[in-house]
Design an enzyme around this catalytic site. Structure first.
Site: not given
Length: 153
Positions: A9, A15-16
């Site tokens: 990300c 997010r990641s």
């Protein structure tokens, strides 16, 4: 066979890390890593809301530290997952030798996972749900297709 998965990300703090944690829970036999496209966040821990959403889902990402995407990380990966089409395009342009292993988490539904950074907890929950749904489909199609075929019959 996919053994090594890299999730990307922008900053590797929202997010990641959530996707990495979810993948590690679902596929403990795989090597899962994550990285970001921005150098500014290297060394940062996961966002507090990301940590909270993951804890709500039984996953601990408190030990996560952001790192920058490198060619070495891409080389080791069998599958590289991004959050947005633009990120896929950037990685494919910057590292053309690895184009064939890069796809969006929301590829099968043609959706991007929006960046929840600096937003409220609900934005993180929405991103988590999109990540989970995308990984469900990727898991059936690519990571463990034999399980998907068995489940379908």
């Amino acid at each position: 066979m996919i053994k090594n998965i890299l999730v990307i990300c922008l900053g590797n703090i929202c997010r990641s890390p959530m996707a990495e944690g979810l993948l590690k829970k679902r596929y403990p036999d795989k090597n899962i890593a994550s990285a970001g496209l921005r150098e500014i966040t290297v060394g940062w821990s996961a966002d507090p809301f990301a940590i909270r959403v993951m804890k709500e889902n039984g996953i601990d990402i408190r030990g996560h530290r952001a790192r920058l995407l490198t060619a070495d990380l891409l080389k080791k990966a069998d599958l590289v997952l991004t959050m947005e089409k633009e990120q896929s395009d950037i990685v494919k342009y910057s590292f053309p030798n690895y184009r064939g292993k890069i796809m969006r988490i929301g590829e099968y539904d043609d959706v991007d996972v929006p960046d929840p950074y600096s937003k409220n907890i609900d934005a993180f929950r929405e991103s988590f749900n999109l990540i989970s749904e995308g990984l469900d489909k990727i898991g059936r199609q690519l990571i463990c297709p034999e399980n998907g075929a068995a489940a379908a019959s």
